[in-house]
Design an enzyme around this catalytic site. Structure first.
Site, mmCIF file in Angstrom:
data_model
loop_
_atom_site.group_PDB
_atom_site.id
_atom_site.type_symbol
_atom_site.label_atom_id
_atom_site.label_comp_id
_atom_site.label_asym_id
_atom_site.label_seq_id
_atom_site.Cartn_x
_atom_site.Cartn_y
_atom_site.Cartn_z
ATOM 1 N N TYR A 238 -1.147 -0.388 11.192
ATOM 2 C CA TYR A 238 -1.384 -1.130 9.939
ATOM 3 C C TYR A 238 -0.252 -0.891 8.961
ATOM 4 O O TYR A 238 0.384 -1.827 8.460
ATOM 5 C CB TYR A 238 -2.731 -0.713 9.314
ATOM 6 C CG TYR A 238 -2.844 -1.059 7.845
ATOM 7 C CD1 TYR A 238 -2.927 -2.390 7.427
ATOM 8 C CD2 TYR A 238 -2.858 -0.057 6.854
ATOM 9 C CE1 TYR A 238 -3.018 -2.716 6.070
ATOM 10 C CE2 TYR A 238 -2.950 -0.370 5.506
ATOM 11 C CZ TYR A 238 -3.029 -1.703 5.116
ATOM 12 O OH TYR A 238 -3.103 -2.022 3.781
ATOM 13 N N THR B 268 0.825 -1.209 0.000
ATOM 14 C CA THR B 268 0.000 0.000 0.000
ATOM 15 C C THR B 268 0.864 1.266 0.000
ATOM 16 O O THR B 268 1.981 1.250 0.544
ATOM 17 C CB THR B 268 -0.889 0.001 1.265
ATOM 18 O OG1 THR B 268 -1.395 1.312 1.497
ATOM 19 C CG2 THR B 268 -0.106 -0.397 2.525
ATOM 20 N N ASP B 269 0.311 2.347 -0.551
ATOM 21 C CA ASP B 269 1.048 3.616 -0.518
ATOM 22 C C ASP B 269 1.181 4.144 0.917
ATOM 23 O O ASP B 269 1.967 5.054 1.175
ATOM 24 C CB ASP B 269 0.375 4.667 -1.416
ATOM 25 C CG ASP B 269 -1.078 4.960 -1.063
ATOM 26 O OD1 ASP B 269 -1.595 4.370 -0.095
ATOM 27 O OD2 ASP B 269 -1.701 5.796 -1.758
ATOM 28 N N GLU B 270 0.410 3.570 1.847
ATOM 29 C CA GLU B 270 0.467 4.059 3.232
ATOM 30 C C GLU B 270 1.830 3.812 3.882
ATOM 31 O O GLU B 270 2.155 4.435 4.890
ATOM 32 C CB GLU B 270 -0.635 3.419 4.079
ATOM 33 C CG GLU B 270 -2.020 3.750 3.560
ATOM 34 C CD GLU B 270 -3.125 3.395 4.556
ATOM 35 O OE1 GLU B 270 -2.892 3.446 5.760
ATOM 36 O OE2 GLU B 270 -4.224 3.062 4.077
ATOM 37 N N LYS C 54 2.661 -3.406 7.343
ATOM 38 C CA LYS C 54 2.854 -3.632 5.909
ATOM 39 C C LYS C 54 4.289 -3.274 5.506
ATOM 40 O O LYS C 54 4.909 -3.974 4.698
ATOM 41 C CB LYS C 54 1.864 -2.790 5.088
ATOM 42 C CG LYS C 54 0.413 -3.206 5.199
ATOM 43 C CD LYS C 54 0.113 -4.590 4.661
ATOM 44 C CE LYS C 54 0.236 -4.698 3.150
ATOM 45 N NZ LYS C 54 -0.170 -6.048 2.667
HETATM 46 N N1 NAD Z 1 -8.102 -2.016 0.078
HETATM 47 C C1 NAD Z 1 -7.210 -1.123 -0.309
HETATM 48 O O1 NAD Z 1 -7.567 0.005 -0.649
HETATM 49 C C2 NAD Z 1 -5.756 -1.489 -0.380
HETATM 50 C C3 NAD Z 1 -4.860 -0.560 -0.941
HETATM 51 C C4 NAD Z 1 -3.523 -0.913 -1.061
HETATM 52 C C5 NAD Z 1 -3.095 -2.154 -0.638
HETATM 53 N N2 NAD Z 1 -3.975 -3.025 -0.082
HETATM 54 C C6 NAD Z 1 -3.457 -4.335 0.322
HETATM 55 O O2 NAD Z 1 -4.109 -5.297 -0.489
HETATM 56 C C7 NAD Z 1 -4.310 -6.503 0.231
HETATM 57 C C8 NAD Z 1 -5.764 -6.881 0.207
HETATM 58 O O3 NAD Z 1 -6.541 -5.819 0.769
HETATM 59 P P1 NAD Z 1 -8.127 -5.946 0.888
HETATM 60 O O4 NAD Z 1 -8.670 -4.573 0.996
HETATM 61 O O5 NAD Z 1 -8.627 -6.850 -0.164
HETATM 62 O O6 NAD Z 1 -8.256 -6.663 2.304
HETATM 63 P P2 NAD Z 1 -9.472 -7.432 2.954
HETATM 64 O O7 NAD Z 1 -9.434 -7.107 4.411
HETATM 65 O O8 NAD Z 1 -10.730 -7.161 2.196
HETATM 66 O O9 NAD Z 1 -9.113 -8.963 2.736
HETATM 67 C C9 NAD Z 1 -8.087 -9.602 3.437
HETATM 68 C C10 NAD Z 1 -8.238 -11.098 3.239
HETATM 69 O O10 NAD Z 1 -7.134 -11.740 3.908
HETATM 70 C C11 NAD Z 1 -7.650 -12.824 4.668
HETATM 71 N N3 NAD Z 1 -6.747 -13.026 5.823
HETATM 72 C C12 NAD Z 1 -6.554 -12.202 6.875
HETATM 73 N N4 NAD Z 1 -5.661 -12.734 7.722
HETATM 74 C C13 NAD Z 1 -5.270 -13.922 7.173
HETATM 75 C C14 NAD Z 1 -4.353 -14.928 7.561
HETATM 76 N N5 NAD Z 1 -3.672 -14.837 8.709
HETATM 77 N N6 NAD Z 1 -4.199 -16.007 6.769
HETATM 78 C C15 NAD Z 1 -4.901 -16.107 5.608
HETATM 79 N N7 NAD Z 1 -5.794 -15.205 5.197
HETATM 80 C C16 NAD Z 1 -5.962 -14.117 5.973
HETATM 81 C C17 NAD Z 1 -9.046 -12.390 5.085
HETATM 82 O O11 NAD Z 1 -9.860 -13.505 5.448
HETATM 83 C C18 NAD Z 1 -9.522 -11.670 3.840
HETATM 84 O O12 NAD Z 1 -10.114 -12.572 2.934
HETATM 85 C C19 NAD Z 1 -3.755 -6.249 1.630
HETATM 86 O O13 NAD Z 1 -2.467 -6.767 1.692
HETATM 87 C C20 NAD Z 1 -3.748 -4.730 1.745
HETATM 88 O O14 NAD Z 1 -2.730 -4.307 2.626
HETATM 89 C C21 NAD Z 1 -5.286 -2.718 0.057
#
Ligand code: NAD
Length: 345
Positions: free
Chosen positions: A162, A137-139, A166
């Site tokens: 968080y 993430t950009d964060e 990351k």
């Molecule tokens: N949503 C955003 O805007 C955004 C932006 C940049 C990066 N990201 C990154 O993208 C990725 C996905 O984000 P998202 O928004 O889809 O998240 P989300 O919270 O919707 O989904 C996370 C998934 O990971 C699973 N999970 C959590 N802990 C786990 C573990 N210990 N073992 C196996 N599975 C596990 C959960 O059950 C869920 O299905 C993350 O790594 C996040 O940091 C998200």
């Protein structure tokens, strides 16, 4: 499982971005077998993957990425050709309440995956060929003032538990690249929006509060700026990076859609005014915007994020296809449809 097809291990595939990515990959690459390792926490939802359960090229494994025994056994049982690692605890507010699970999943879980991949790929003599793609993430870069953008070289400066977890995971990934010459890549994207996001996140919260005629909470003065990336555009970027980026590279992925939280909330409300006029009439409000209320600010709330993604555009020819106005309308309509299907089954 069809043993002939190369297997990709996708973690966190029942979550928001992971499920959209699995759907994208399933449609785009019928020659892969997609193995989805997901713990199905509160954020994971198997209904995000409805329609794929019976597919011969998709398998869900319910389990924890930090479970060493399970992860090593997956590498023993399947000839895994690549890892695309989404699984994470992803909600900043929850990390502020309690950050332990963030370290366990985001840092330790990533380490377990790296170790298992390294051990298996080293044994097979394919450590430099097979790829570990870390979704970030950009964060991790911290917070910006009124101007400027994060580049891939911006030093990490995470400012909440968080983003710290990351950043920690990314550093572990980089260290495996340096130390063992493992084929790792990291992509860091801005805020994603689109279908299948958990209701705790900003856009689904705004829609569901408005539909329930409840107050729409906006942190502080609402002037915090985020850049929004449509999830399908993110999936296409990940496809390019996973398949074409040089080993040990990092790419930023932006949406080119910077907007203040208060303004995106107003925009969503006007879309709802348009698509749910009968509901608006029932509430006797002039606009759903009247439900917006400012709450105490999030602790340590980062003011602005924006990424420079020119490297991805120049080197891999990516560009986002979705404008915020059209993407937002599709997204709001999707949550309205979900809400209506639950309200009247
Ligand atoms: N949503 C955003 O805007 C955004 C932006 C940049 C990066 N990201 C990154 O993208 C990725 C996905 O984000 P998202 O928004 O889809 O998240 P989300 O919270 O919707 O989904 C996370 C998934 O990971 C699973 N999970 C959590 N802990 C786990 C573990 N210990 N073992 C196996 N599975 C596990 C959960 O059950 C869920 O299905 C993350 O790594 C996040 O940091 C998200």
């Amino acid at each position: 499982m069809n043993k002939q097809k190369p297997v990709l291990l996708i973690t966190g595939g029942a979550g928001f971005i992971g499920s959209n990515f699995i759907r994208y990959m399933h449609e785009t690459y019928p020659d892969y077998h997609l193995l989805n390792l997901d713990k199905l926490t509160y954020a994971g939802n198997t209904s995000n993957l409805i329609g794929l359960e019976a597919s011969p090229t998709y398998t869900l494994i319910e389990g924890d990425i930090a479970d060493e025994h399970l992860v090593h056994s997956l590498f023993d049982e399947h000839d895994i050709h690549g890892v695309i690692h989404f699984a994470a605890e992803s909600h900043v507010d929850r990390s502020i309440e309690d950050s332990k699970q963030f370290v366990e999943t985001n840092v330790l879980g990533t380490l377990v995956l790296l170790q298992a991949a390294k051990q298996d790929w080293e044994k097979k003599g394919v450590l430099q060929e097979r790829r570990f793609h870390q979704i970030s993430t950009d964060e991790v870069y911290g917070s910006l003032g009124e101007t400027g953008e994060f580049s891939e070289d911006t030093p990490y400066d995470p400012r909440n538990p968080y983003s710290a977890s990351k950043a920690g995971a990314n550093l572990m990934v980089r260290s495996f690249g340096h130390t063992y010459n493992m084929n790792v890549v990291i992509s860091s994207s801005s805020n994603n929006y689109g279908p299948r996001q958990h209701t705790e996140k900003l856009i689904p919260t705004i829609v569901s509060k408005a539909l329930k005629n409840e107050q729409i909470p906006i942190y502080g003065d609402g002037k915090n700026v985020r850049d929004w990336l449509y999830v399908d555009d993110h999936c296409r970027a990940l496809d390019l990076i996973f398949h074409q980026a040089p080993p040990f590279s990092t790419y930023n992925i932006g949406g080119g859609n910077e907007i203040r939280n208060i303004d995106i909330a107003k925009e969503i409300c006007s879309i709802l005014d348009d698509i749910k006029p009968e509901l608006l009439k029932e509430t006797k409000l002039a606009s759903f915007q009247d439900l917006i209320t400012h709450t105490n600010d999030r602790l340590g709330h980062d003011r602005r994020y924006a990424v420079d993604d020119s490297k991805l555009r120049k080197e891999l020819g990516w560009e986002p296809k979705e404008a915020l106005s059209t993407g937002l309308r599709k997204t709001v309509q999707w949550y309205v449809n979900q809400w209506e299907s639950v309200a009247s089954p």
